[in-house]
Scaffold this motif. Structure first.
Motif, PDB file in Angstrom:
ATOM      1  N   THR A 299     -13.362  35.584  82.494  1.00  0.00           N
ATOM      2  CA  THR A 299     -13.019  34.164  82.542  1.00  0.00           C
ATOM      3  C   THR A 299     -12.079  33.801  81.404  1.00  0.00           C
ATOM      4  O   THR A 299     -11.093  33.098  81.599  1.00  0.00           O
ATOM      5  CB  THR A 299     -14.303  33.317  82.479  1.00  0.00           C
ATOM      6  OG1 THR A 299     -15.060  33.583  83.650  1.00  0.00           O
ATOM      7  CG2 THR A 299     -13.976  31.843  82.416  1.00  0.00           C
ATOM      8  N   ASP A 341     -13.918  28.296  87.351  1.00  0.00           N
ATOM      9  CA  ASP A 341     -15.246  28.684  87.839  1.00  0.00           C
ATOM     10  C   ASP A 341     -16.264  27.550  87.799  1.00  0.00           C
ATOM     11  O   ASP A 341     -17.185  27.525  88.584  1.00  0.00           O
ATOM     12  CB  ASP A 341     -15.781  29.887  87.041  1.00  0.00           C
ATOM     13  CG  ASP A 341     -15.876  29.606  85.550  1.00  0.00           C
ATOM     14  OD1 ASP A 341     -15.328  28.575  85.112  1.00  0.00           O
ATOM     15  OD2 ASP A 341     -16.488  30.399  84.831  1.00  0.00           O
ATOM     16  N   ASP A 425     -11.286  32.150  90.016  1.00  0.00           N
ATOM     17  CA  ASP A 425     -12.419  32.579  89.196  1.00  0.00           C
ATOM     18  C   ASP A 425     -13.693  32.195  89.939  1.00  0.00           C
ATOM     19  O   ASP A 425     -13.974  31.018  90.120  1.00  0.00           O
ATOM     20  CB  ASP A 425     -12.357  31.903  87.823  1.00  0.00           C
ATOM     21  CG  ASP A 425     -13.312  32.539  86.821  1.00  0.00           C
ATOM     22  OD1 ASP A 425     -14.029  33.489  87.202  1.00  0.00           O
ATOM     23  OD2 ASP A 425     -13.339  32.083  85.659  1.00  0.00           O
TER      24      ASP A 425
HETATM   25 MG   LIG Z   1     -16.491  34.094  84.469  1.00  0.00          MG
END
Ligand SMILES: [Mg+2]
Ligand SMILES: Nc1ncnc2c1ncn2[C@@H]1O[C@H](COP(=O)(O)OP(=O)(O)OP(=O)(O)O)[C@@H](O)[C@H]1O
Ligand SMILES: Nc1ncnc2c1ncn2[C@@H]1O[C@H](COP(=O)(O)OP(=O)(O)OP(=O)(O)O)[C@@H](O)[C@H]1O
Ligand SMILES: [Mg+2]
Lengths: 498, 337, 287, 337
Positions: A299, A341, A425
């Motif tokens: 990430t 995300d 993501d």
């Molecule tokens: Mg992640």
């Protein structure tokens, strides 16, 4: 109501918002020591049902509930907790400014001599984290943890509730296999002690491993119930979406060997050292996967590439042109976009309408010359949500959507930018099988159209099923790039834990 | 007044029925009413005063009301933008005072021509606003604290310009700006306020930059990821809010025909109250110029009406507090009523 | 004589005891004379006051008693009232460009001079004096400073060693400032607070500091609290402004103006030096 | 003063090192310093004044400082709790005034014994706080608006008690509470303030109810999910804050030996500034009594030091604004320095 058992008995649970029936006459039985899996499409009503049981939401008149042989009608979460029913919510609910230990014991602080016993609190939290395989100090602030780690804290919190019934609403959505295994160990341990579970998940493979019974909801109604977990996935999918989904992963042609490099990343390093020496290339038309266990730093890498976080060193090129990254706006101007995300914190403004949310990303398109056209905004949004099959109208507040539908809105608003490079993501966090196939189809379409696509996912099948090549990360380093042929689950895991 | 935006709490200025969280209500007229709580509160208030006094309901008095709220109204426009971004500006009263003192000093002490001095007042306001904005965007101060500091510093400077004394002796045309009612009703300052309100409403509803204020207020991080230059937009929002406070200072000077270093003391709370009565939320992302106009009118009508009824000043404070509670509570609980 | 005529009373700031007493006097005496008095309070803000006077005019008042708010008096309200053909009685302050039909005010120069001279005499002409001013730049602040300085100038043995300004003429400000002044220089023996509230706050600070020598604390205004303090020895002296008289004079001026008589343009009312000797009568019937 | 909680911005009062954001810092001492920005700002300020004047650095003056800040300090304790829950209380200054007026009226006009009148002041404060709390928890008003209304109503009532005039003539023992320094330094009011500070610190750090304030401020929804009675706790937090404002009113009366309806005007902003300088966040969930004590001392020392230097109030306003900016900016940016 005659309860033949000592667990939870639900009869005729209904819930309407305005005139929308979210739940219609649901009956459910959960016996002591039993794990009932609750399946259903996004928006089927799983979270709403969980909320009703946990006292967060009041059901419509006529609903009857019994728990441990007594009538049960919680007016607040406190009532439910007092009765021994705990919930971990689908959207994570932790306090970033407090420590892990305090988050776990919030509202039930261990006391000694009239004072909160911090030592005991830290110790008990530490034990629970250990069991889940989370190697961080219980005194760390939750705000400094990754999404996945936070999810583990949330699980730790649920496991220390000493509840007799635990409702886990998509506990593994952000977790990798390793962490999921640890969770299951704990679930088995508690089941042996007679604790019941209601388990909501979109990961059918998990369900097969852990469920005692399966209940499927569709449009707020119970449509199927299986007394064992050995149900063929195709059957479950049919129950959920009302049709069969024959192929989850679409075929995406490999890019031509002479396809131009659309994204080139060289020697990236984070200022705080969380990752370094990250270099890779993605060709036009290629799907590039990023795999690794939780906390590997994927990430962070993609956030840096998209200009969200600053870089210490390294260059990012799109179509051969170096991009100067000072903010996400720079990346967007270079046609490089990131679908983040954390949909709640980064993806949508919950109280604002879907149309507004989509407009915020696409002001140049819905406001030509800087003047906003309300009609155009609405039809623009309408098209996008139709394309992704969002259950909702453009004027609806994003916060009133189910989790999965919110995720689709997040993807929709980025799709509309017609980028050259798109980074996903955890694109299917909390997304049902049917919608998942639709999103994979979108990924494929983008690749076919010549975009470079990067997919970060903790779902190994997803990375392997979509990507032409997979880069495996561990502790912020590149552990190697595998071609589709080389990339087996075993090989990836080997590199990921190296 | 403004046809451009016509709904209170809906951040997009589109039909409130459409943006209702509650998708299908069935009572369309009820939903419609619900979208206009601030306007309805205002109408009720006006009716009440019209019945209670025989002087309230006259063209002349309504013109007075509008005249009286130009200063507050101009400041409330900027404050609406600030509050929509999720911020707050406590410095407007002080900035108003500093701007009018600088204007007076430049024209009456330094001998600058009046129009230039008026420009300078706007620039001073802009500078103060940008100062607050920089503290917020660069030094990461919470808006409450950054503007509290600007408030304190601004008041100190305003007093220092002439060591606490007022400035008098402006040209006649200057005070005429707010006194001469052209065509029988429109003074220049009132016209200015009306035009600014329309412009602000159009900006907030239809300009891309205006919409981005809502995105920032909804979630600054979501807005940043969407490519909106959050810091720049925030900085200029405070800049404009400061400039409007400077303009309000000029208007106050024309109304008083003098500049007072203690001018605008405590106006920040009135301004914020007006914006919130108009349906804006202090947590950001919600609010419209139309709503703010209703809020400003509510406060203006309330003060005027209570004066006309001869209510004692101490009781006025109590009534004003109570009306604020009622107006905002109705708005906050409208879905539950 | 009022025959139900309406007097508009625009007060600068009711949080100040001085204005509040004038207001009470006008309301009481006005009622006695058959007037309806409508009071508005500008809370110290000139713009608010302009608005309020506009509203009073809308109400068709017959006369305006105007106690200007802000640092110094604004001209606009007087002009507006004139335009409406309504007589104006200014109290306490007068605007340069547009004076009221009559101006009733406490004469602070002369009274503070007397106060200074009294201090001079009582202290034997020696001592370190401090002045705690009112709000800087306002007319009363300037006049009271000037008069007091003139008064003590006759005693070269008295030196003004410290001066500080309050923002609101308030007691708690006077208390803190005096405490700090005594800390800076414990030899202070004379404190002049430009309002009784300020002086009372300062007197409390003296009690706390226990400097070991007599500290003369004097105030100004002669509001009830101040007078009581003079009686009990908390304050050594103050200047009693004839607030009730001023209020009655204002109502009488209104009566005259409505009857077409013209009162004098300037009606100063001297403040009276008040010490333990003469305080009792002021407490019994405030002038 | 209080050994119970010893770290500023870390709400859990544990070692700030452990809660460091940056996992690889290596400079433990730096991390340690960073946890104490408010205390360090205060020390720097004291050093500055000690060098600039020869009167600042003496026991006597430091006692004066503590003496001067009892009123602000007592209010700041309640305000800390309110701000930690994510709220704000603008009404403290008015509640202070109303409480002391009611006390004076009951004792000097109605002839109630003084101790009973003092109790009544506390009860009035509590009632005002509960009033605000009900508006917030039951009528769903934002705290800013609810307490703004209470502020306006409270001030109006305070003025109405005696029609705006002050009340004098308390018994000697009453004023002695703040004037007689027992054992050479401890007046009853200062002792009270110290005890309250210790109690508040213990409460906020170690009591379950105190911890739940942090949970509510972090996220009211999370707190509710965890079974915390959010509305009840919030209601009583405002109640206690109001009661402390009432107590501050009693203390102010003893200090001034009188009750003033204009007392505490504008104190709300000073109080909030003190709490924020102490490291609390207006978005809730962060803040400690220890930090607030530093903030209160910072404001007290600043006012005292500037007076000792004979700085004019206009310049004081500017300096105070600047110090607020510096102190909070250092705290907000400490991780980046
Ligand atoms: Mg992640
Ligand atoms: N407050 C609300 N107002 C109106 N509709 C709501 C509200 N909350 C939920 N809904 C609707 O209820 C339906 C069911 O939502 P729920 O969150 O229970 O779905 P879910 O099965 O948990 O879906 P997912 O798998 O996406 O989490 C959705 O269509 C949603 O839009
Ligand atoms: N500076 C930052 N500001 C805000 N959030 C951050 C920052 N740095 C990291 N994060 C968050 O921390 C998380 C990073 O997660 P982690 O360290 O587990 O890496 P990861 O390999 O991407 O993990 P996962 O496998 O869960 O994706 C992300 O959710 C990111 O949003
Ligand atoms: Mg759900």
């Amino acid at each position: 109501m005659t309860a033949q058992h000592d667990g939870l008995v639900l009869r005729g649970i209904g819930k309407t918002y305005g005139t929308v029936n979210v739940l219609r006459g649901v009956d459910l039985d959960v016996r002591p020591g039993e794990l009932v899996a609750l399946l259903g499409e996004n928006g089927a009503g799983k979270s709403t049902l969980s909320s009703v049981i946990a006292g967060l939401v009041q059901p419509d008149d006529g609903a009857r509930m019994a728990w441990r042989g007594r009538t049960y009608a919680p007016r607040s979460p406190a009532d439910a907790l007092a009765a021994g029913i705990g919930l971990i919510h689908q959207e994570m609910r932790l306090l970033p400014e407090l420590t892990i230990a305090e988050n776990i014991f919030i509202g039930r602080w261990p006391m000694r001599g009239g004072r909160v016993d911090r030592a005991a609190m830290a110790e008990r939290a530490g034990v629970q984290l250990q069991r889940l395989g989370l190697q961080v100090s219980p005194l760390r602030k939750v705000g400094t943890l990754s999404i996945a780690q936070q999810q583990q804290v949330e699980i730790a919190k649920a496991l220390t509730l000493e509840a007799r019934l635990l409702i886990l609403d998509e506990p593994t959505a952000a977790l990798g296999d390793e962490e999921t295994d640890r969770l299951f160990e704990q679930v088995h341990r508690l089941k042996a002690e007679g604790v019941s579970f209601i388990y909501v998940s979109h990961r059918l493979a998990e369900i097969a491993r852990i469920a005692d019974r399966i209940v499927v909801l569709r449009d707020g109604r119970q449509v199927a119930s299986h007394d064992h977990a050995q149900v063929p996935p195709a059957q479950l999918v049919r129950d959920m979406v009302g049709r069969s989904v024959d192929r989850l992963f679409p075929h995406i042609d490999a890019p031509a060997t002479d396809a131009p490099v659309a994204l080139r990343v060289q020697g990236l390093a984070a200022p705080d050292g969380r990752f370094r020496d990250i270099s890779f290339e993605v060709r036009s038309g290629e799907v590039f996967g990023l795999a690794g266990i939780v906390g590997a730093g994927r990430t962070e890498v993609v956030r840096a590439i998209a200009g969200v976080d600053p870089l210490a060193t390294g260059t990012v090129e799109v179509d051969g042109h170096a991009v100067r990254l000072r903010s996400p706006a720079d990346a967007i101007a270079a046609q490089l976009v990131l679908v983040p995300d954390d949909r709640k914190a980064l993806g949508v403004v919950l109280p604002h309408s879907i149309a507004d949310n989509i407009a915020y990303n696409n002001l140049d398109q819905v406001a030509p010359g800087g003047w906003l056209r309300p009609q155009r905004t609405l039809s623009f949004a309408q098209q996008l949500i139709q394309r992704l099959g969002v259950k909702g109208r453009p004027q609806q507040a994003a916060g009133a959507l189910s989790g999965g539908n919110q995720q689709k809105v997040v993807i929709a608003k980025w799709l509309a930018r017609s980028p050259r490079v798109i980074i996903f993501d955890e694109p299917t966090r909390g997304i049902d099988v049917g919608a998942r196939a639709a999103i994979y189809e979108v990924v494929a379409e983008m690749a076919r159209a010549g975009l470079a696509v990067v997919v970060v996912s903790s779902d190994l099948d997803e990375v392997l099923g979509l990507s032409h090549r997979v880069m495996v990360m561990a502790r912020g380093r590149n552990q190697g790039v595998l071609s589709r042929e080389q990339a087996s689950s075993a090989r990836v895991m080997e590199l990921a834990v190296a | 007044m403004s046809t451009a935006s016509s709904h209170s709490t809906s951040p997009d200025g589109l039909a409130p029925v459409a943006t209702s969280v509650n998708p299908v209500s069935g009572f369309a007229w009820r939903d419609h009413l619900i979208g206009h709580v601030p306007a309805i509160s205002l109408v009720v208030l006006c009716l009440g005063f019209a019945l209670a006094t025989d002087t309230f309901w006259s063209i002349r008095n309504l013109l007075n009301v509008i005249d009286q709220l130009t200063v507050l109204g101009i400041m409330a426009l900027g404050m609406t933008a600030v509050i929509v971004t999720g911020g707050i500006d406590l410095s407007v009263g002080s900035v108003l005072a500093l701007s009018m003192m600088v204007m007076g000093w430049l024209s009456n002490v330094m001998g600058l021509p009046m129009p230039l001095a008026m420009m300078a007042a706007l620039i001073v306001g802009l500078a103060c606003g940008l100062g607050s904005g920089l503290l917020i965007t660069r030094a990461n101060l919470p808006p409450f604290i950054a503007t509290l500091a600007t408030m304190s510093i601004g008041r100190g400077l305003a007093n220092m310009v002439t060591d606490g004394t007022q400035i008098v002796g402006y040209p006649d045309w200057f005070s005429a700006l707010s006194i001469n009612r052209h065509m029988g009703f429109l003074s220049v300052t009132v016209l200015l306020f009306i035009l600014l309100t329309i412009a602000a409403s159009l900006f907030m509803t239809y300009r891309a930059a205006g919409r981005s204020l809502y995105a920032i207020g909804g979630s600054a991080e979501v807005a940043r990821l969407a490519g909106i230059p959050v810091k720049r937009v925030t900085l200029w929002t405070y800049g404009v809010c400061g400039m409007l406070a400077g303009l309000a200072g000029v208007v106050m000077s024309t109304r008083l025909d003098s500049s007072q270093p203690s001018g605008g003391l405590g106006y920040e709370l009135d301004t914020i109250a007006a914006v919130v009565i108009g349906g804006a939320s202090l947590s950001g992302g919600v609010g419209t110029i139309w709503g703010t106009l209703m809020g400003v009118l509510t406060i203006g009508v309330l003060r005027n009406g209570l004066n006309l009824m001869g209510v004692s000043p101490f009781v006025q404070q109590i009534v004003i507090g109570a009306v604020i509670v009622l107006a905002v509570a109705l708005d906050a609980n409208k879905r539950k009523v | 004589q009022g025959q139900g005529k309406k007097i508009g009373l625009a007060v600068a700031n009711l949080q100040a005891e001085f204005f509040n007493m004038i207001k009470q006097s006008i309301e009481a005496y006005g009622k006695q004379k058959g007037y309806t008095v409508v009071t508005v309070d500008a809370k110290g803000d000139a713009t608010t006051q302009v608005n309020q006077i506009q509203d009073l005019l809308t109400q068709k008042i017959d006369a305006l008693i105007y106690i200007p708010a802000g640092a110094t008096a604004a001209a606009v309200p007087v002009k507006a009232a004139r335009a409406a053909g309504i007589p104006v009685v200014n109290v306490d302050r007068n605007a340069d460009g547009a004076p009221g039909d009559t101006f009733i005010h406490g004469e602070s120069l002369k009274a503070t001079r007397e106060l200074g001279e009294w201090v001079c005499k009582q202290t034997g002409g020696k001592g370190n004096a401090v002045i705690i001013h009112g709000q800087k730049g306002t007319t009363p602040e300037i006049d009271r400073t000037k008069g007091f300085m003139e008064g003590i100038s006759k005693c070269p043995g008295i030196k003004v060693t410290q001066e500080q300004f309050t923002e609101r003429w308030a007691a708690d400000e006077g208390n803190k400032i005096a405490q700090d002044m005594l800390q800076r220089d414990p030899s202070v023996s004379i404190i002049f607070g430009q309002a009784d509230g300020i002086a009372l706050g300062a007197a409390q600070a003296v009690k706390l500091a226990k400097p070991g020598h007599k500290v003369w604390v004097v105030g100004y205004d002669g509001d009830i609290g101040g007078l009581k303090a003079v009686q009990r020895g908390g304050l050594d002296a103050t200047v009693t402004q004839p607030t009730f008289t001023m209020g009655r004079m204002a109502v009488d001026a209104v009566t005259d103006l409505l009857a077409g008589k013209k009162p004098p343009a300037d009606q100063p009312k001297d403040g009276v030096l008040t010490t333990k000797d003469n305080v009792a009568k002021f407490l019994k019937a405030h002038p």
